[in-house]
Scaffold this active site. Structure first.
Site, PDB file in Angstrom:
ATOM      1  N   ASP A   1       0.789  -1.228   0.000  1.00  0.00           N
ATOM      2  CA  ASP A   1       0.000   0.000   0.000  1.00  0.00           C
ATOM      3  C   ASP A   1       0.831   1.293   0.000  1.00  0.00           C
ATOM      4  O   ASP A   1       0.628   2.155  -0.839  1.00  0.00           O
ATOM      5  CB  ASP A   1      -0.954  -0.019   1.211  1.00  0.00           C
TER       6      ASP A   1
ATOM      7  N   CYS B   1     -16.028  -8.507 -15.747  1.00  0.00           N
ATOM      8  CA  CYS B   1     -17.129  -7.655 -15.276  1.00  0.00           C
ATOM      9  C   CYS B   1     -18.303  -7.691 -16.255  1.00  0.00           C
ATOM     10  O   CYS B   1     -19.445  -7.421 -15.867  1.00  0.00           O
ATOM     11  CB  CYS B   1     -16.668  -6.209 -15.091  1.00  0.00           C
TER      12      CYS B   1
ATOM     13  N   CYS C   1     -22.050  -5.686 -16.451  1.00  0.00           N
ATOM     14  CA  CYS C   1     -22.515  -5.267 -15.116  1.00  0.00           C
ATOM     15  C   CYS C   1     -22.049  -3.846 -14.796  1.00  0.00           C
ATOM     16  O   CYS C   1     -20.887  -3.498 -15.004  1.00  0.00           O
ATOM     17  CB  CYS C   1     -21.972  -6.240 -14.067  1.00  0.00           C
TER      18      CYS C   1
HETATM   19  C1  B12 Z   1      -4.671   6.159  -3.617  1.00  0.00           C
HETATM   20  C2  B12 Z   1      -5.419   4.934  -3.158  1.00  0.00           C
HETATM   21  C3  B12 Z   1      -6.760   5.091  -2.813  1.00  0.00           C
HETATM   22  C4  B12 Z   1      -7.536   6.384  -3.087  1.00  0.00           C
HETATM   23  C5  B12 Z   1      -7.867   6.457  -4.590  1.00  0.00           C
HETATM   24  C6  B12 Z   1      -8.576   5.180  -5.101  1.00  0.00           C
HETATM   25  C7  B12 Z   1      -8.194   4.774  -6.505  1.00  0.00           C
HETATM   26  N1  B12 Z   1      -9.133   4.095  -7.129  1.00  0.00           N
HETATM   27  O1  B12 Z   1      -7.106   5.029  -6.973  1.00  0.00           O
HETATM   28  C8  B12 Z   1      -8.759   6.241  -2.136  1.00  0.00           C
HETATM   29  C9  B12 Z   1      -8.449   6.914  -0.799  1.00  0.00           C
HETATM   30  C10 B12 Z   1     -10.085   6.791  -2.661  1.00  0.00           C
HETATM   31  C11 B12 Z   1      -8.779   4.730  -1.934  1.00  0.00           C
HETATM   32  C12 B12 Z   1      -9.904   4.039  -1.552  1.00  0.00           C
HETATM   33  C13 B12 Z   1      -9.946   2.650  -1.379  1.00  0.00           C
HETATM   34  N2  B12 Z   1      -8.908   1.810  -1.355  1.00  0.00           N
HETATM   35 CO1  B12 Z   1      -7.116   2.340  -1.896  1.00  0.00          CO
HETATM   36  N3  B12 Z   1      -5.388   2.646  -2.546  1.00  0.00           N
HETATM   37  C14 B12 Z   1      -4.775   3.666  -3.072  1.00  0.00           C
HETATM   38  C15 B12 Z   1      -3.327   3.344  -3.494  1.00  0.00           C
HETATM   39  C16 B12 Z   1      -2.393   3.863  -2.411  1.00  0.00           C
HETATM   40  C17 B12 Z   1      -2.920   3.872  -4.862  1.00  0.00           C
HETATM   41  C18 B12 Z   1      -3.941   3.608  -5.989  1.00  0.00           C
HETATM   42  C19 B12 Z   1      -3.565   4.349  -7.244  1.00  0.00           C
HETATM   43  O2  B12 Z   1      -2.465   4.208  -7.745  1.00  0.00           O
HETATM   44  N4  B12 Z   1      -4.461   5.180  -7.762  1.00  0.00           N
HETATM   45  C20 B12 Z   1      -4.171   5.952  -8.937  1.00  0.00           C
HETATM   46  C21 B12 Z   1      -5.112   5.613 -10.097  1.00  0.00           C
HETATM   47  C22 B12 Z   1      -4.550   6.213 -11.390  1.00  0.00           C
HETATM   48  O3  B12 Z   1      -5.128   4.255 -10.289  1.00  0.00           O
HETATM   49  P1  B12 Z   1      -6.424   3.363 -10.478  1.00  0.00           P
HETATM   50  O4  B12 Z   1      -7.514   3.455  -9.503  1.00  0.00           O
HETATM   51  O5  B12 Z   1      -5.846   2.046 -10.548  1.00  0.00           O
HETATM   52  O6  B12 Z   1      -7.182   3.953 -11.774  1.00  0.00           O
HETATM   53  C23 B12 Z   1      -6.704   3.705 -13.027  1.00  0.00           C
HETATM   54  C24 B12 Z   1      -6.780   2.278 -13.430  1.00  0.00           C
HETATM   55  O7  B12 Z   1      -8.095   1.752 -13.244  1.00  0.00           O
HETATM   56  C25 B12 Z   1      -6.393   2.533 -14.808  1.00  0.00           C
HETATM   57  N5  B12 Z   1      -6.584   1.348 -15.560  1.00  0.00           N
HETATM   58  C26 B12 Z   1      -7.679   0.757 -16.030  1.00  0.00           C
HETATM   59  N6  B12 Z   1      -7.361  -0.345 -16.640  1.00  0.00           N
HETATM   60  C27 B12 Z   1      -6.039  -0.446 -16.596  1.00  0.00           C
HETATM   61  C28 B12 Z   1      -5.190  -1.398 -17.070  1.00  0.00           C
HETATM   62  C29 B12 Z   1      -3.833  -1.230 -16.917  1.00  0.00           C
HETATM   63  C30 B12 Z   1      -2.930  -2.255 -17.454  1.00  0.00           C
HETATM   64  C31 B12 Z   1      -3.335  -0.059 -16.234  1.00  0.00           C
HETATM   65  C32 B12 Z   1      -1.933   0.230 -16.076  1.00  0.00           C
HETATM   66  C33 B12 Z   1      -4.215   0.862 -15.704  1.00  0.00           C
HETATM   67  C34 B12 Z   1      -5.540   0.648 -15.895  1.00  0.00           C
HETATM   68  O8  B12 Z   1      -7.018   3.668 -15.273  1.00  0.00           O
HETATM   69  C35 B12 Z   1      -7.473   4.386 -14.128  1.00  0.00           C
HETATM   70  C36 B12 Z   1      -7.185   5.843 -14.324  1.00  0.00           C
HETATM   71  O9  B12 Z   1      -8.224   6.392 -15.006  1.00  0.00           O
HETATM   72  C37 B12 Z   1      -3.379   1.755  -3.519  1.00  0.00           C
HETATM   73  C38 B12 Z   1      -2.069   1.062  -3.116  1.00  0.00           C
HETATM   74  C39 B12 Z   1      -1.022   1.194  -4.197  1.00  0.00           C
HETATM   75  N7  B12 Z   1       0.186   1.558  -3.810  1.00  0.00           N
HETATM   76  O10 B12 Z   1      -1.295   0.954  -5.351  1.00  0.00           O
HETATM   77  C40 B12 Z   1      -4.520   1.439  -2.526  1.00  0.00           C
HETATM   78  C41 B12 Z   1      -5.485   0.251  -2.833  1.00  0.00           C
HETATM   79  C42 B12 Z   1      -5.863   0.369  -4.291  1.00  0.00           C
HETATM   80  N8  B12 Z   1      -6.650   0.516  -2.015  1.00  0.00           N
HETATM   81  C43 B12 Z   1      -7.205  -0.538  -1.573  1.00  0.00           C
HETATM   82  C44 B12 Z   1      -8.436  -0.550  -0.858  1.00  0.00           C
HETATM   83  C45 B12 Z   1      -8.797  -1.817  -0.100  1.00  0.00           C
HETATM   84  C46 B12 Z   1      -9.281   0.585  -0.866  1.00  0.00           C
HETATM   85  C47 B12 Z   1     -10.746   0.665  -0.387  1.00  0.00           C
HETATM   86  C48 B12 Z   1     -11.572  -0.579  -0.702  1.00  0.00           C
HETATM   87  C49 B12 Z   1     -10.772   0.957   1.144  1.00  0.00           C
HETATM   88  C50 B12 Z   1     -12.167   1.226   1.689  1.00  0.00           C
HETATM   89  N9  B12 Z   1     -12.961   0.184   1.958  1.00  0.00           N
HETATM   90  O11 B12 Z   1     -12.557   2.344   1.896  1.00  0.00           O
HETATM   91  C51 B12 Z   1     -11.246   1.926  -1.159  1.00  0.00           C
HETATM   92  C52 B12 Z   1     -11.881   1.562  -2.508  1.00  0.00           C
HETATM   93  C53 B12 Z   1     -12.347   2.755  -3.299  1.00  0.00           C
HETATM   94  C54 B12 Z   1     -12.230   2.501  -4.805  1.00  0.00           C
HETATM   95  N10 B12 Z   1     -13.305   2.041  -5.432  1.00  0.00           N
HETATM   96  O12 B12 Z   1     -11.145   2.691  -5.374  1.00  0.00           O
HETATM   97  C55 B12 Z   1      -6.454  -1.803  -1.988  1.00  0.00           C
HETATM   98  C56 B12 Z   1      -7.244  -2.505  -3.100  1.00  0.00           C
HETATM   99  C57 B12 Z   1      -7.136  -4.023  -3.112  1.00  0.00           C
HETATM  100  C58 B12 Z   1      -7.853  -4.592  -4.314  1.00  0.00           C
HETATM  101  N11 B12 Z   1      -8.496  -5.739  -4.155  1.00  0.00           N
HETATM  102  O13 B12 Z   1      -7.834  -4.032  -5.392  1.00  0.00           O
HETATM  103  C59 B12 Z   1      -5.065  -1.222  -2.422  1.00  0.00           C
HETATM  104  C60 B12 Z   1      -4.395  -1.963  -3.561  1.00  0.00           C
HETATM  105  C61 B12 Z   1      -4.173  -1.258  -1.148  1.00  0.00           C
HETATM  106  C62 B12 Z   1      -3.604  -2.640  -0.868  1.00  0.00           C
HETATM  107  N12 B12 Z   1      -2.294  -2.811  -0.837  1.00  0.00           N
HETATM  108  O14 B12 Z   1      -4.321  -3.597  -0.670  1.00  0.00           O
HETATM  109  N13 B12 Z   1      -7.587   4.176  -2.214  1.00  0.00           N
END
Ligand code: B12
Length: 330
Positions: free
Chosen positions: A137, A191, A194
């Site tokens: 994380d 997915c 859905c």
């Molecule tokens: C910042 C962060 C948050 C932020 C932002 C959430 C977010 N979606 O990014 C906040 C505070 C809101 C948050 C909330 C939660 N989080 Co959080 N969070 C993180 C963190 C530290 C970084 C995530 C990140 O890089 N975000 C940046 C954006 C750009 O990334 P993204 O969401 O992945 O979005 C992009 C991708 O979907 C991408 N994409 C789509 N398809 C593809 C395909 C490829 C190949 C690539 C490269 C990208 C890509 O495009 C999107 C951009 O438009 C990670 C840990 C880590 N170091 O990675 C934990 C993490 C994602 N969180 C986690 C959890 C558990 C949660 C919560 C469930 C906690 C809760 N119950 O409240 C919620 C869920 C909310 C949600 N639906 O996201 C877990 C998820 C585990 C899992 N099964 O996926 C992680 C991995 C922590 C861990 N080590 O377990 N979180």
């Protein structure tokens, strides 16, 4: 040993350390389409400036560990049974606030870092002079991207990594290693058509499939936001006071997940729901003593009190979108 034999040995060790899943990806460049950059440019990170500050390092594991050849991703189920005690459920006389499931027990960083580092040492021992970097994380690593690449799951429409057997109720851990290991294939997106998570989010934070705008996300506001919560969102928080599980609770893959075998993640007494009156009367030191070693500490005393005040307003049915009953920080 060949890269395939090493990968097999590593996966056996991961299972011995009680990780539910272990996948491996070759350390090719992450995020070639600059999806993180686009997300940041749109301001979706809200005030999480630490994400922008570490953008380049997140997109290139070589900057974190030069010479990285493999990225090992583990998953650990945290799906715990709901608490039985009556005090864990809300009633009119004793209003309580909801805590998201991942925070019902011990802090996952503390619980998982030790076995992850042990696995890291195992990987490092596979080759002379090998180096590893382990994180859960808080490291500057795109964990979900690597999990998808390593075949641990697919990125669901709620942006979380999903699997058929564990849904999204698992934490991720990552090991960067200079060791060559046979990699796994990514999993296909399952997915389908859905859209339950997008529809269920009361603040419409999932602005497109897989994209969460933190500025609207209840989880962001109740955990990471150190300032005032936008008044127009407060009425939609219902009784969530730490994190939010709505986009996970509605996911069909999250309905039949086996309970975790990790007792550290089982609900501690009165931690799945917090008594709002008690929180209001809690000073900073008492808050720290009560929540040290749990994820809840992250929101800080001031944040939890702010969240509890919003939940109280919502409980009293006073708060409605855009009018009255909102909570301002002192
Ligand atoms: C910042 C962060 C948050 C932020 C932002 C959430 C977010 N979606 O990014 C906040 C505070 C809101 C948050 C909330 C939660 N989080 Co959080 N969070 C993180 C963190 C530290 C970084 C995530 C990140 O890089 N975000 C940046 C954006 C750009 O990334 P993204 O969401 O992945 O979005 C992009 C991708 O979907 C991408 N994409 C789509 N398809 C593809 C395909 C490829 C190949 C690539 C490269 C990208 C890509 O495009 C999107 C951009 O438009 C990670 C840990 C880590 N170091 O990675 C934990 C993490 C994602 N969180 C986690 C959890 C558990 C949660 C919560 C469930 C906690 C809760 N119950 O409240 C919620 C869920 C909310 C949600 N639906 O996201 C877990 C998820 C585990 C899992 N099964 O996926 C992680 C991995 C922590 C861990 N080590 O377990 N979180």
């Amino acid at each position: 040993m060949t890269p395939t034999e090493r990968a097999k040995a590593l996966k056996r060790e991961a299972a011995t350390l009680h990780f539910d899943v272990c996948g491996i990806a070759a350390a090719d460049p992450a995020d070639p389409q600059d999806l993180l950059g686009q997300w940041l440019a749109q301001g979706c990170h809200a005030d999480m400036n630490w994400l922008a500050a570490t953008k380049e390092i997140r997109q290139d594991v070589q900057r974190k560990l030069p010479g990285t050849r493999s990225v090992v991703v583990v998953a650990r189920n945290y799906y715990a049974p709901p608490p039985r005690a009556n005090s864990d459920y809300t009633d009119a006389a004793c209003p309580t606030g909801r805590v998201s499931r991942y925070a019902w027990g011990r802090d996952y960083h503390r619980a998982l870092l030790k076995p992850l580092r042990k696995l890291g040492r195992f990987v490092a021992a596979l080759e002379p002079h090998a180096r590893v970097y382990c994180c859960i994380d808080s490291g500057p690593v795109l964990e979900k991207f690597w999990a998808a690449r390593a075949g641990v799951g697919w990125i669901g429409k709620n942006s979380l990594v999903l699997r058929r057997d564990l849904g999204s109720w698992f934490f991720l851990g990552v090991i960067l290693a200079t060791v060559e290991l046979a990699s796994d294939r990514p999993m296909p997106d399952q997915c389908g058509s859905c859209t339950l998570c997008l529809e269920a989010c009361p603040t419409q934070a999932i602005v497109a499939p897989r994209t969460v705008d933190a500025r609207r996300c209840i989880s962001y506001h109740t955990i990471e936001n150190r300032n005032e919560i936008p008044p127009e969102l407060q009425g939609h928080f219902a009784d969530w006071i730490f994190g939010c599980d709505i986009c996970q609770d509605v996911c069909p893959y999250n309905r039949k997940v086996p309970y975790t075998t990790e007792t550290d993640f089982h609900a501690r007494p009165n931690q799945a729901r917090l008594d709002l009156d008690e929180l209001a009367a809690t000073d900073e030191e008492t808050f720290r003593n009560r929540f040290t070693g749990t994820p809840i500490l992250r929101a800080k005393h001031r944040g939890i009190q702010r969240n509890a005040a919003i939940a109280r307003e919502n409980h009293a049915g006073k708060s409605e979108e855009g009018r009255g009953g909102t909570v301002k920080l002192a």
